[in-house]
Design an enzyme around this catalytic site. Sequence first.
Site, PDB file in Angstrom:
ATOM      1  CE  LYS A  44       3.390  13.318   1.833  1.00  0.00           C
ATOM      2  NZ  LYS A  44       2.451  12.177   1.670  1.00  0.00           N
ATOM      3  CB  CYS A 129      -0.750  11.096  -4.827  1.00  0.00           C
ATOM      4  SG  CYS A 129      -1.634  11.638  -3.337  1.00  0.00           S
TER       5      CYS A 129
HETATM    6  O1  LIG Z   1      -2.216  11.399   0.768  1.00  0.00           O
HETATM    7  C1  LIG Z   1      -0.981  11.368   0.553  1.00  0.00           C
HETATM    8  O2  LIG Z   1      -0.178  12.306   0.833  1.00  0.00           O
HETATM    9  C2  LIG Z   1      -0.489  10.125  -0.089  1.00  0.00           C
HETATM   10  N1  LIG Z   1      -0.973   8.954   0.436  1.00  0.00           N
HETATM   11  C3  LIG Z   1      -0.657   7.737  -0.128  1.00  0.00           C
HETATM   12  O3  LIG Z   1      -1.090   6.677   0.354  1.00  0.00           O
HETATM   13  N2  LIG Z   1       0.157   7.699  -1.213  1.00  0.00           N
HETATM   14  C4  LIG Z   1       0.666   8.826  -1.776  1.00  0.00           C
HETATM   15  O4  LIG Z   1       1.423   8.735  -2.769  1.00  0.00           O
HETATM   16  C5  LIG Z   1       0.338  10.087  -1.171  1.00  0.00           C
HETATM   17  I1  LIG Z   1       1.152  11.819  -1.971  1.00  0.00           I
END
Ligand SMILES: O=C(O)c1[nH]c(=O)[nH]c(=O)c1I
Length: 310
Positions: A44, A129
Amino acid sequence: VDLSVSWLGLAMANPLYNASGVMCRSVAELEQVRTSAAGAVITKSCTPQPRVGNPEPRYCATPLGSINSMGLPNAGYPYYRDYARSYPYAAGKPLFLSLSGMTLDENLDMLRDLAAAELLCLPEVNLSCPNLPGKPQLGYDFQACSEALTQITRVYQGPFGVKLPPYFDQVHFAQMAAVLNAFPGLRFVTCINSIGNGLVIDVERESVVIKPKDGLGGLGGSYVLPTALANVREFYRLLPDKHVVGCGGINSGREAFMHILAGATVVQIGSCLYEEGEGAFARILDELSALMVQKGYQRLDDFRGKLKTL
Ligand SMILES: O=C(O)c1[nH]c(=O)[nH]c(=O)c1I
């Protein structure tokens, strides 16, 4: 058929692994992926310190895919670095470490530590993100990307990759490719991250389905397949010395085949993995193998990047 992939000095038994964010926040989840039929593992996206992320509900599956506004919940960089320290690389499944600092300095701090740790995992720096309120997606600011990559390649001399947001304009493809081509150490781009700030509505409740940002979140799954394929094919053409990792809308062997036909070296699954569980890896690989047999292909190189135009 031979599903093996050799890239970045790595040997993978097959081209399929998880998309960062799905089944990869805890060691338990990471081990689920590693002990599945997946050919690799990615963690993650992390920040230097642990994060709780956005208020729930923050993920919702729909018939056509998913919407999420997780808000970068993660156990903190040391947790994933320690996993990378004890990771059984000799078992043959590469490990990728996704980094998503809230600032460039946070990314530089994590990369400095990673460089010093001399681990066999490869960084995937997240430039995309879409769910941090008030934070723009770095990937949409070409100048900022260029500056960030200049500093990143100063502190991290090894091979690394970036996770890109989807682009929707041929001038943007060209501009981002020009930025990326200036960095030989940048060996792969992962296309795409979710399509940012979609809005899913529940007609019965007359309501949005996730709490953060009054319902706005990143779209995944079938919604994004054509956009993902376009980004894979355009960057495959524009970045001749780099690899493209395909991500977006892969629910079966057919979409995995499409991504590889468009030029992807390897492919990641997100929404489908979230909904189906780790059994999705073996199913998709079986479907891809059957499709290759049907078409008379022995190995992935027989069709990779050979999408026909009219
Ligand atoms: O909301 C998130 O943690 C997230 N959700 C996404 O769909 N892509 C991302 O790179 C991330 I960092």
